[in-house]
Design a protein around this motif. Structure first.
Motif, PDB file in Angstrom:
ATOM      1  N   GLN A  72      29.280  77.877 -35.710  1.00  0.00           N
ATOM      2  CA  GLN A  72      28.960  76.741 -36.574  1.00  0.00           C
ATOM      3  C   GLN A  72      28.123  75.682 -35.864  1.00  0.00           C
ATOM      4  OE1 GLN A  72      29.717  78.489 -39.449  1.00  0.00           O
ATOM      5  NE2 GLN A  72      29.787  76.369 -40.132  1.00  0.00           N
ATOM      6  N   LYS A  73      28.217  75.635 -34.549  1.00  0.00           N
ATOM      7  CA  LYS A  73      27.415  74.656 -33.800  1.00  0.00           C
ATOM      8  C   LYS A  73      25.932  75.011 -33.798  1.00  0.00           C
ATOM      9  CE  LYS A  73      28.215  77.157 -29.490  1.00  0.00           C
ATOM     10  NZ  LYS A  73      28.992  77.177 -28.243  1.00  0.00           N
ATOM     11  N   LEU A  74      25.610  76.219 -34.255  1.00  0.00           N
ATOM     12  CA  LEU A  74      24.218  76.673 -34.268  1.00  0.00           C
ATOM     13  C   LEU A  74      23.494  76.121 -35.488  1.00  0.00           C
ATOM     14  CD1 LEU A  74      24.777  80.374 -33.140  1.00  0.00           C
ATOM     15  CD2 LEU A  74      24.360  78.334 -31.728  1.00  0.00           C
ATOM     16  N   ASP A 110      15.639  71.723 -22.863  1.00  0.00           N
ATOM     17  CA  ASP A 110      16.561  71.725 -21.721  1.00  0.00           C
ATOM     18  C   ASP A 110      17.982  71.868 -22.252  1.00  0.00           C
ATOM     19  OD1 ASP A 110      18.037  71.389 -19.439  1.00  0.00           O
ATOM     20  OD2 ASP A 110      17.406  69.321 -19.050  1.00  0.00           O
ATOM     21  N   GLY A 111      18.548  73.067 -22.141  1.00  0.00           N
ATOM     22  CA  GLY A 111      19.891  73.303 -22.657  1.00  0.00           C
ATOM     23  C   GLY A 111      20.963  72.522 -21.939  1.00  0.00           C
ATOM     24  N   ILE A 137      22.488  74.753 -27.348  1.00  0.00           N
ATOM     25  CA  ILE A 137      21.442  75.333 -28.192  1.00  0.00           C
ATOM     26  C   ILE A 137      20.570  74.240 -28.805  1.00  0.00           C
ATOM     27  CG2 ILE A 137      20.969  76.776 -30.196  1.00  0.00           C
ATOM     28  CD1 ILE A 137      22.131  78.274 -27.830  1.00  0.00           C
ATOM     29  N   MET A 138      21.207  73.194 -29.313  1.00  0.00           N
ATOM     30  CA  MET A 138      20.460  72.093 -29.910  1.00  0.00           C
ATOM     31  C   MET A 138      19.602  71.389 -28.861  1.00  0.00           C
ATOM     32  SD  MET A 138      21.844  68.562 -31.627  1.00  0.00           S
ATOM     33  CE  MET A 138      22.518  68.080 -30.058  1.00  0.00           C
ATOM     34  N   ALA A 139      20.174  71.183 -27.660  1.00  0.00           N
ATOM     35  CA  ALA A 139      19.426  70.516 -26.596  1.00  0.00           C
ATOM     36  C   ALA A 139      18.216  71.339 -26.172  1.00  0.00           C
ATOM     37  CB  ALA A 139      20.339  70.263 -25.402  1.00  0.00           C
ATOM     38  N   ALA A 140      18.376  72.653 -26.137  1.00  0.00           N
ATOM     39  CA  ALA A 140      17.257  73.523 -25.765  1.00  0.00           C
ATOM     40  C   ALA A 140      16.123  73.417 -26.775  1.00  0.00           C
ATOM     41  CB  ALA A 140      17.736  74.968 -25.651  1.00  0.00           C
TER      42      ALA A 140
END
Length: 369
Positions: free
Chosen positions: A252-254, A41-42, A33-36
Motif C-alpha cells: 500500500q505504500k507504493l 534518492d531512496g 520508493i517515494m523518495a527514489a
C-alpha cells in the motif's frame, strides 16, 4: 546539574530508545520508493530521520540530567516565543506552505513547525502557573479565565494555519491539566458546551473538513476522493493479517497510501508486521504513558507533578489519535505518531519532553518505584 537521588526510570528510557530506532526503520520502509521517485534518492528520508533521531537522543541524554526546576524560569519567555513563531508562520516569505497549510518556517536543510513547540510550551507554562496559583485554581477569574485566554490565543493562531488537529490536542491537554489540578468541572463543562457550536461551524464552513467527517462516517460514499485515505489504510492493515507481510514488503505504500511515512505510518506497520506489530507498538505507548503518570504521581513537588502529567498526556493523546485515525476510529487529523513518524520538529520536541520526564523520575520519591 544535580546530585543523584534515584535512578532514571529505565523502562521509559528503554521504550523511547526502541520506539525511536524502530521509527527510523519504518520511515525508510515506508518512504524509500517515494523518495527514489521524488528525489532520486531512496535514502532521502532515512538519512534525515536518522540525523534527527541521533541528534534527538543526544539532546535527550543531555537534558535528562538538567534539573527540571530550571525550566520554570523559561515558562513565560518560551510561551511568548512560541506566539511570535506562530505569528511568523502566517507572514508570506517566512512561513512555508504545503498542502494548502502554512505550518512551517524553513531553514537551510530543516523546517521548524511552531505548533509542535506550542504544545510543549503550553504544558510548561501551565505547570508553572498551576503550581504558583494552587488554591486559586478554583477561582473563575484568577484560576480559570487566564488559562482560557492563553489557550484561545494559541488555538486561534494555529487555526489560521490551519491545523485543527493540533488545536484540538492543545484544548484537550489544557483542560485535562486544569481538571487534575482541581479546577471546577462546571467551568470546564461550560467551555466545552460553548465551544461545540464554534467547532461545528469550523467544520461546516470549510468543505474539506466536512468531507473528512462524511468520509469518516462512510468512506465508501467517495472511495476515490475523501474516503481514499481511510480505505487504503484499512486495506493495508487488513492484508497484514496476524504476522504481516514482512518488513519492507508492504504494497500500500507504493503510491496507494497517502503520507505513508508520516500520518499513516501505523498502517504500514500493520501491513508489514501484522496484528503482532500493531499490538506491540500500541502496548509500548500504553506502558510509556502509564510510567509517565506514575512519575507524575511520585514527583517531589507540584511543578513536577503537573509537568509530568501534561507531557505524558500529550505524548499519549497524539499516539492514540494517530493510531485511531489509521484504524478509522477518528476522522483524519494530520497528527504524526510520536517517535515513529517522519518529522524533525515533532521528534526533537517529543524526545525533549521525555528528557524532562526522566529528570523528574530521577528526583522522584522512593515510594512507587
Amino acid at each position: 546539574m544535580m546530585e543523584r537521588s534515584h535512578p532514571f526510570d529505565t523502562t521509559v528510557l528503554l521504550l523511547v530508545v526502541v520506539l525511536t530506532c524502530f521509527g527510523v526503520v519504518m520511515v525508510y520502509s515506508s518512504s524509500s520508493i517515494m523518495a527514489a521517485r521524488r528525489f532520486a534518492d531512496g535514502f532521502f528520508f532515512l538519512k534525515r530521520q536518522a540525523l534527527f533521531a541521533g541528534g534527538g537522543l543526544v539532546l535527550m541524554a543531555l537534558l535528562m540530567r538538567v534539573d527540571y526546576h530550571h525550566l520554570r524560569r523559561l515558562a513565560v519567555p518560551a510561551l511568548i516565543g512560541c506566539i511570535v513563531l506562530l505569528l511568523a508562520v502566517l507572514i508570506p516569505g517566512i512561513g512555508h506552505r504545503a498542502g494548502g497549510a502554512a505550518r512551517w518556517i524553513s531553514f537551510p536543510g530543516f523546517s521548524l513547525q511552531p505548533a509542535e513547540l506550542a504544545k510543549m510550551c503550553l504544558v510548561l507554562y501551565m505547570a508553572h502557573s498551576l503550581t504558583k496559583k494552587q488554591e486559586k485554581i478554583k477561582s473563575f477569574t484568577l484560576g480559570f479565565v487566564p488559562y482560557m485566554v492563553v489557550l484561545a490565543l494559541l488555538i486561534a493562531l494555529i487555526m489560521l494555519q490551519p491545523d485543527m488537529g493540533s488545536a484540538l490536542t492543545l484544548a484537550v491537554v489544557a483542560m485535562s491539566m486544569l481538571l487534575v489540578a482541581g479546577a471546577r468541572f462546571a467551568y470546564l463543562l461550560s467551555v466545552g458546551i460553548l465551544a461545540t457550536p464554534f467547532v461545528c461551524y469550523l467544520i461546516v464552513h470549510e468543505s474539506y473538513r466536512m468531507r473528512r467527517i462524511l468520509a469518516f462516517l462512510d468512506p465508501w460514499q467517495d472511495p476515490s476522493g475523501a474516503g481514499f485515505q481511510i480505505i487504503q489504510s484499512w486495506i493495508a492493515i487488513g492484508t497484514g493479517g496476524f504476522l504481516g507481510n514482512g518488513l519492507g514488503d508492504g504494497r500500500q505504500k507504493l503510491f496507494y497510501l497517502p503520507e505513508a511515512h508520516t500520518d499513516f505510518i501505523f498502517s504500514v506497520i500493520g501491513e508489514e508486521l501484522g496484528f503482532v506489530g500493531v499490538f506491540v507498538v500500541a502496548s509500548m505507548f500504553l506502558l510509556l504513558v502509564l510510567r509517565g503518570i506514575n512519575i507524575a504521581l511520585n514527583a517531589p513537588d507540584d511543578f513536577g507533578r503537573h509537568l509530568a502529567f501534561g507531557l505524558s498526556l500529550l505524548i499519549g493523546l497524539q499516539a492514540f489519535t494517530n493510531m485511531a485515525v489509521a484504524l478509522g476510529l477518528l476522522p483524519t487529523k494530520g497528527l504524526t505518531l510520536p517517535f515513529i513518524s517522519y518529522g524533525g520538529t515533532s521528534l526533537l520536541c517529543t524526545l525533549a519532553a521525555v528528557a524532562v520526564l526522566l529528570n523528574i523520575s530521577w528526583q522522584t520519591k522512593e515510594e512507587g518505584r
